[in-house]
Design a protein around this motif. Structure first.
Motif, mmCIF file in Angstrom:
data_model
loop_
_atom_site.group_PDB
_atom_site.id
_atom_site.type_symbol
_atom_site.label_atom_id
_atom_site.label_comp_id
_atom_site.label_asym_id
_atom_site.label_seq_id
_atom_site.Cartn_x
_atom_site.Cartn_y
_atom_site.Cartn_z
ATOM 1 N N ARG A 109 4.530 13.099 -2.922
ATOM 2 C CA ARG A 109 5.042 12.328 -1.797
ATOM 3 C C ARG A 109 4.193 11.084 -1.604
ATOM 4 N NH1 ARG A 109 8.781 14.782 1.087
ATOM 5 N NH2 ARG A 109 8.734 12.954 2.416
ATOM 6 N N CYS A 110 4.770 10.110 -0.881
ATOM 7 C CA CYS A 110 3.989 8.958 -0.468
ATOM 8 C C CYS A 110 3.460 9.257 0.935
ATOM 9 C CB CYS A 110 4.851 7.702 -0.443
ATOM 10 S SG CYS A 110 3.920 6.248 0.060
ATOM 11 N N PHE A 111 2.170 8.974 1.161
ATOM 12 C CA PHE A 111 1.554 9.278 2.448
ATOM 13 C C PHE A 111 1.115 8.031 3.209
ATOM 14 C CE2 PHE A 111 1.456 13.281 0.279
ATOM 15 C CZ PHE A 111 1.669 14.203 1.285
ATOM 16 N N PHE B 32 0.841 -1.203 0.000
ATOM 17 C CA PHE B 32 0.000 0.000 0.000
ATOM 18 C C PHE B 32 0.873 1.249 0.000
ATOM 19 C CE2 PHE B 32 -4.359 -1.249 1.914
ATOM 20 C CZ PHE B 32 -4.383 -2.404 1.161
ATOM 21 N N HIS B 33 0.579 2.161 -0.907
ATOM 22 C CA HIS B 33 1.168 3.493 -0.878
ATOM 23 C C HIS B 33 0.013 4.489 -0.950
ATOM 24 C CE1 HIS B 33 5.195 1.875 -1.832
ATOM 25 N NE2 HIS B 33 4.582 1.096 -2.699
ATOM 26 N N THR B 34 0.323 5.743 -0.746
ATOM 27 C CA THR B 34 -0.672 6.782 -0.998
ATOM 28 C C THR B 34 -0.015 7.886 -1.796
ATOM 29 O OG1 THR B 34 -1.962 6.297 0.977
ATOM 30 C CG2 THR B 34 -2.213 8.480 0.051
ATOM 31 N N TYR C 297 11.777 8.771 1.124
ATOM 32 C CA TYR C 297 12.453 9.183 -0.111
ATOM 33 C C TYR C 297 11.585 8.926 -1.328
ATOM 34 C CZ TYR C 297 16.147 8.999 3.296
ATOM 35 O OH TYR C 297 16.878 9.193 4.437
ATOM 36 N N MET C 298 10.367 8.492 -1.081
ATOM 37 C CA MET C 298 9.488 8.136 -2.196
ATOM 38 C C MET C 298 8.805 9.399 -2.722
ATOM 39 S SD MET C 298 6.839 5.039 -2.306
ATOM 40 C CE MET C 298 5.691 4.837 -3.642
ATOM 41 N N THR C 299 9.591 10.213 -3.396
ATOM 42 C CA THR C 299 9.073 11.475 -3.912
ATOM 43 C C THR C 299 9.219 11.523 -5.423
ATOM 44 O OG1 THR C 299 11.216 12.530 -3.643
ATOM 45 C CG2 THR C 299 9.670 12.741 -1.822
HETATM 46 CU CU LIG Z 1 5.076 4.457 -0.174
#
Ligand SMILES: [Cu+2]
Length: 252
Positions: A198-200, A163-165, A209-211
């Protein structure tokens, strides 16, 4: 940057009670309405409290009114109970209308059909540990999302692992990226510039760092950039000749 400086803007698509426009405008209006009501409630409550404190202040034992004695129960037909009922009724009206209005506004923000009708540009967003990949209709892939200004961008978001956001705070975009599922969202960027993705959703050691960048370009500039990606075919590998900002797209 779209800040809270312009409270309750009523230009463009604002029609009737329910605000229209970009997500940023819609959320600014919600914020503005809540802020105004909050100020109103604060002024009324604090004002009435101070007024009452002054009116019923302790004098020299002389009272112009009949103060309640200890153990005395309030009676139902007094002046005070009318005021109580009136204030309760007014508060109920305000709260219920606020709930309905906010719900209607959010329905507009979440409504896919309004967006589809507006000749939106489609981009697929794929999240994976720990980067974002953007896939254009012609098959071009990039780690930077380039979009033209003022155009509705419809995003279909998914994930390859956990899961990412996906979120772009300045554009008021946020939606889940779930493996095996697709979620839709949209935005309109009014001004050119670079916005941060960004990842939320805490997704692992590299979460912070997931930008990525959303680069909002002028329409002509975007058109020529996109035509360039078209010429080079719809290969699905990195296309560094057209996009110098490509980063490594493969994770383990
Ligand atoms: Cu993520």
């Amino acid at each position: 940057m779209v800040g809270f400086g312009r409270l309750v803007p009523l230009h463009d698509g604002a029609s009737g009670l329910i605000p229209r426009g970009t997500r940023a405008e819609v959320f600014e209006q919600i914020f503005g309405v809540f802020l105004l009501l909050g100020i109103l409630v604060t002024v009324v409550v604090i004002g009435y409290m101070l007024f009452t404190a002054y009116k019923y202040r302790d004098g020299n034992g002389t009272h112009e009114f009949d103060p309640p004695t200890l153990g005395e129960l309030p009676t139902g037909d007094s002046h005070g109970s009318k005021k109580l009922r009136l204030s309760f009724f007014l508060s109920a009206i305000i709260v219920v209308s606020l709930v309905l209005w906010t719900y209607g506004t959010l329905l507009y923000v979440e409504d896919d059909t309004t967006v589809e009708a507006k000749d939106a540009m489609q981009v697929e967003v794929v999240g994976s540990q720990f980067n974002w990949k953007f896939v254009y209709p012609n098959g071009h892939e990039s780690t930077t999302l380039r979009v033209p200004e003022g155009k509705t961008v419809q995003l279909t978001v998914t994930s390859t692992d956990v899961f990412h956001t996906f979120g772009v705070p300045e554009l008021r975009v946020k939606t889940d990226a779930i493996p095996g599922q697709q979620t839709d969202t949209w935005f309109i960027a009014d001004e050119t510039g670079t916005y941060e993705v960004r990842c939320f959703e805490l997704c692992g050691a590299g979460h912070s760092y997931m930008t990525a960048d959303v680069v909002v370009m002028e329409r002509d500039e975007y058109r020529s950039w996109y035509d360039g990606t078209n010429e080079s075919g719809s290969d699905s590998t990195n296309n560094t000749s057209n996009n110098s900002t490509n980063r490594t797209e493969n994770s383990s």
